[in-house]
Design an enzyme around this catalytic site. Structure first.
Site, PDB file in Angstrom:
ATOM      1  N   SER A 245      15.278  -6.695   4.021  1.00  0.00           N
ATOM      2  CA  SER A 245      15.851  -6.411   5.095  1.00  0.00           C
ATOM      3  C   SER A 245      16.137  -4.990   5.282  1.00  0.00           C
ATOM      4  CB  SER A 245      16.969  -7.323   5.321  1.00  0.00           C
ATOM      5  OG  SER A 245      17.834  -7.139   6.449  1.00  0.00           O
TER       6      SER A 245
ATOM      7  N   TYR B 222      14.219  -2.490  16.050  1.00  0.00           N
ATOM      8  CA  TYR B 222      14.001  -2.501  14.479  1.00  0.00           C
ATOM      9  C   TYR B 222      15.136  -3.481  13.974  1.00  0.00           C
ATOM     10  CZ  TYR B 222      13.847  -1.224   9.711  1.00  0.00           C
ATOM     11  OH  TYR B 222      13.665  -1.412   8.268  1.00  0.00           O
TER      12      TYR B 222
ATOM     13  N   LYS C 198      15.397  -7.066  12.122  1.00  0.00           N
ATOM     14  CA  LYS C 198      15.951  -7.446  10.824  1.00  0.00           C
ATOM     15  C   LYS C 198      17.357  -8.334  10.738  1.00  0.00           C
ATOM     16  CE  LYS C 198      13.539  -4.937   8.248  1.00  0.00           C
ATOM     17  NZ  LYS C 198      12.604  -5.366   7.359  1.00  0.00           N
TER      18      LYS C 198
ATOM     19  N   SER D  95       0.732  -1.159   0.010  1.00  0.00           N
ATOM     20  CA  SER D  95      -0.112  -0.044  -0.022  1.00  0.00           C
ATOM     21  C   SER D  95       0.884   1.421   0.019  1.00  0.00           C
ATOM     22  CB  SER D  95      -0.749   0.094   1.315  1.00  0.00           C
ATOM     23  OG  SER D  95      -0.127  -0.087   2.275  1.00  0.00           O
TER      24      SER D  95
HETATM   25  N1  LIG Z   1      12.140   3.520   3.854  1.00  0.00           N
HETATM   26  C1  LIG Z   1      13.600   3.251   4.062  1.00  0.00           C
HETATM   27  O1  LIG Z   1      14.351   3.861   4.014  1.00  0.00           O
HETATM   28  C2  LIG Z   1      14.029   1.701   4.314  1.00  0.00           C
HETATM   29  C3  LIG Z   1      15.241   1.315   4.602  1.00  0.00           C
HETATM   30  C4  LIG Z   1      15.552   0.050   4.780  1.00  0.00           C
HETATM   31  C5  LIG Z   1      14.561  -0.925   4.660  1.00  0.00           C
HETATM   32  N2  LIG Z   1      13.173  -0.572   4.498  1.00  0.00           N
HETATM   33  C6  LIG Z   1      12.249  -1.755   4.708  1.00  0.00           C
HETATM   34  O2  LIG Z   1      11.761  -1.524   3.603  1.00  0.00           O
HETATM   35  C7  LIG Z   1      10.412  -2.154   3.809  1.00  0.00           C
HETATM   36  C8  LIG Z   1       9.017  -1.388   3.233  1.00  0.00           C
HETATM   37  O3  LIG Z   1       8.969  -0.170   4.167  1.00  0.00           O
HETATM   38  P1  LIG Z   1       8.757   1.139   3.540  1.00  0.00           P
HETATM   39  O4  LIG Z   1       9.703   2.322   3.438  1.00  0.00           O
HETATM   40  O5  LIG Z   1       8.023   1.090   2.265  1.00  0.00           O
HETATM   41  O6  LIG Z   1       7.583   1.521   4.875  1.00  0.00           O
HETATM   42  P2  LIG Z   1       6.026   2.014   4.704  1.00  0.00           P
HETATM   43  O7  LIG Z   1       6.113   3.224   3.427  1.00  0.00           O
HETATM   44  O8  LIG Z   1       5.779   2.392   6.005  1.00  0.00           O
HETATM   45  O9  LIG Z   1       5.270   0.825   4.234  1.00  0.00           O
HETATM   46  C9  LIG Z   1       5.163  -0.405   5.149  1.00  0.00           C
HETATM   47  C10 LIG Z   1       4.227  -1.304   4.424  1.00  0.00           C
HETATM   48  O10 LIG Z   1       4.142  -2.359   5.401  1.00  0.00           O
HETATM   49  C11 LIG Z   1       2.634  -2.703   5.722  1.00  0.00           C
HETATM   50  N3  LIG Z   1       2.367  -3.229   6.859  1.00  0.00           N
HETATM   51  C12 LIG Z   1       2.928  -2.923   8.275  1.00  0.00           C
HETATM   52  N4  LIG Z   1       2.439  -3.788   9.154  1.00  0.00           N
HETATM   53  C13 LIG Z   1       1.954  -4.840   8.416  1.00  0.00           C
HETATM   54  C14 LIG Z   1       1.358  -5.863   8.910  1.00  0.00           C
HETATM   55  N5  LIG Z   1       1.236  -6.177  10.462  1.00  0.00           N
HETATM   56  N6  LIG Z   1       0.596  -6.616   8.064  1.00  0.00           N
HETATM   57  C15 LIG Z   1       0.519  -6.460   6.769  1.00  0.00           C
HETATM   58  N7  LIG Z   1       1.321  -5.288   6.190  1.00  0.00           N
HETATM   59  C16 LIG Z   1       1.830  -4.298   7.007  1.00  0.00           C
HETATM   60  C17 LIG Z   1       2.105  -1.189   5.311  1.00  0.00           C
HETATM   61  O11 LIG Z   1       0.676  -1.621   4.962  1.00  0.00           O
HETATM   62  P3  LIG Z   1      -0.809  -1.198   5.649  1.00  0.00           P
HETATM   63  O12 LIG Z   1      -0.454  -0.441   6.712  1.00  0.00           O
HETATM   64  O13 LIG Z   1      -1.339  -0.765   4.356  1.00  0.00           O
HETATM   65  O14 LIG Z   1      -1.239  -2.595   6.025  1.00  0.00           O
HETATM   66  C18 LIG Z   1       2.745  -0.753   4.180  1.00  0.00           C
HETATM   67  O15 LIG Z   1       2.309  -0.890   3.033  1.00  0.00           O
HETATM   68  C19 LIG Z   1      10.238  -2.714   5.214  1.00  0.00           C
HETATM   69  O16 LIG Z   1      10.576  -3.795   5.238  1.00  0.00           O
HETATM   70  C20 LIG Z   1      11.302  -1.611   5.805  1.00  0.00           C
HETATM   71  O17 LIG Z   1      11.970  -2.021   6.843  1.00  0.00           O
HETATM   72  C21 LIG Z   1      12.675   0.512   4.342  1.00  0.00           C
END
Ligand SMILES: NC(=O)c1ccc[n+]([C@@H]2O[C@H](COP(=O)([O-])OP(=O)(O)OC[C@H]3O[C@@H](n4cnc5c(N)ncnc54)[C@H](OP(=O)(O)O)[C@@H]3O)[C@@H](O)[C@H]2O)c1
Length: 281
Positions: free
Chosen positions: A141, A155, A159, A15
């Site tokens: 991750s 967090y 990971k 989403s």
């Molecule tokens: N952004 C960064 O800088 C960054 C860096 C390193 C790693 N990551 C990793 O990238 C991945 C995506 O993160 P993002 O940055 O895109 O964050 P985001 O924009 O907050 O998106 C997180 C997604 O996870 C879903 N989610 C959360 N809890 C959930 C649950 N219990 N069941 C099902 N879906 C759930 C949310 O969907 P709903 O709320 O709609 O259910 C949302 O679509 C994560 O694994 C994060 O650790 C991100």
């Protein structure tokens, strides 16, 4: 290379952010994408995105914290699409604050989504992958799964756990035709920070971390401008899906390479001093 059109790809957390960018990117390139969210409203938005692209993207309700939700979602996808070729375990959030201030419940919730959620998905999808003789599990991750920064202990722990599980499963599943791959993004412009949970006791005046938190917040803002477009991660995921023999780890972002390299070649004290200066002084 594999044929995109033959790939049914299930992406958790589609989403927003990296999951959404990946779902759209892969659907535009002919993959049959199933994107999940907990929220009906966000699923509707995903469906509208799908219509704009012209199909190839389906929304399914899923909460990775629930056994029932996971098994119902996976069963419905297999019933409708016959198989799942690729699972992208992307859903996660950050728990932020000094580790001492985490309640047991907050840390438990962090693992329930980021680690057990991913494991629950893998368990649900594997029987079908094994039945069809193969598949790919991509676990998203983080740089925090390799190099830990202050106030991200919960967090990072989740990971690190995901990395450890992935390391074992890549050996166990490879002879059975299933590839396990880790994607390690650096800093990306998503809703991650907005969705981050701040430990309820993080700012407590009874805790000794106030001055450090203030410095960290000020320093951290400087790095906001470095946050990259999540499509970069989507492109890496696409590359993994198309590769006949993908690597085990894919770092996305120069800061990940720099951090991993620094942590491995610099003396520990020097590395700690440099990271502290960059983030807390
Ligand atoms: N952004 C960064 O800088 C960054 C860096 C390193 C790693 N990551 C990793 O990238 C991945 C995506 O993160 P993002 O940055 O895109 O964050 P985001 O924009 O907050 O998106 C997180 C997604 O996870 C879903 N989610 C959360 N809890 C959930 C649950 N219990 N069941 C099902 N879906 C759930 C949310 O969907 P709903 O709320 O709609 O259910 C949302 O679509 C994560 O694994 C994060 O650790 C991100």
């Amino acid at each position: 290379m594999t044929d995109d059109k033959a790939s049914t790809v299930l992406i958790t957390g589609a989403s927003s952010g990296i999951g959404r960018a990946s779902a759209l990117y892969l659907a535009e390139r002919g993959c049959n994408v199933i994107g999940t969210s907990r929220s009906p409203a966000r699923l509707d938005a995903l469906r509208r995105d799908a219509e704009r692209i012209g199909g190839g993207l389906h929304g399914v309700a899923l909460d990775v914290r629930s056994d029932r939700s996971v098994s119902e979602a996976v069963e419905s996808v297999i019933e409708a699409h016959g198989r799942i070729d690729v699972l992208v375990n992307n859903a996660a959030y950050g728990l932020w604050g000094p580790a001492q201030t985490f309640s047991m419940g907050e840390l438990d919730d962090q693992f329930e989504t980021n680690f057990f959620g991913a494991f629950r998905m893998i368990k649900a999808v594997l029987p079908s992958m094994l039945e069809h003789g193969g598949g790919t599990v991509i676990n998203v991750s983080s740089v925090e799964g390799r190099v830990v920064t202050p106030f991200n202990g919960g967090y990072a722990a989740s990971k690190f756990a995901l990395e450890g599980l992935s390391e074992a499963m890549r050996f166990e599943l490879w002879p059975l035709g299933i590839r396990v791959v880790l994607v390690e993004p650096g800093l990306f412009a998503t809703d991650f920070e907005r969705n981050q949970v701040v430990a309820s006791d993080a700012e407590s005046p009874e805790m000794p971390y106030g001055p450090m938190l203030a410095k960290y917040r000020k320093r951290r803002r400087r790095y906001d401008g470095f946050a990259k477009d999540p499509v970069r991660v989507a492109k890496v995921i696409h590359r993994i899906i198309r590769a006949r023999r993908p690597r085990f780890r894919y770092r996305v972002g120069g800061e990940v390479t720099l951090g991993v390299l620094g942590a491995s070649i610099l003396p520990e004290r020097l590395f700690q001093a440099l990271l502290s200066r960059a983030l807390m002084r």
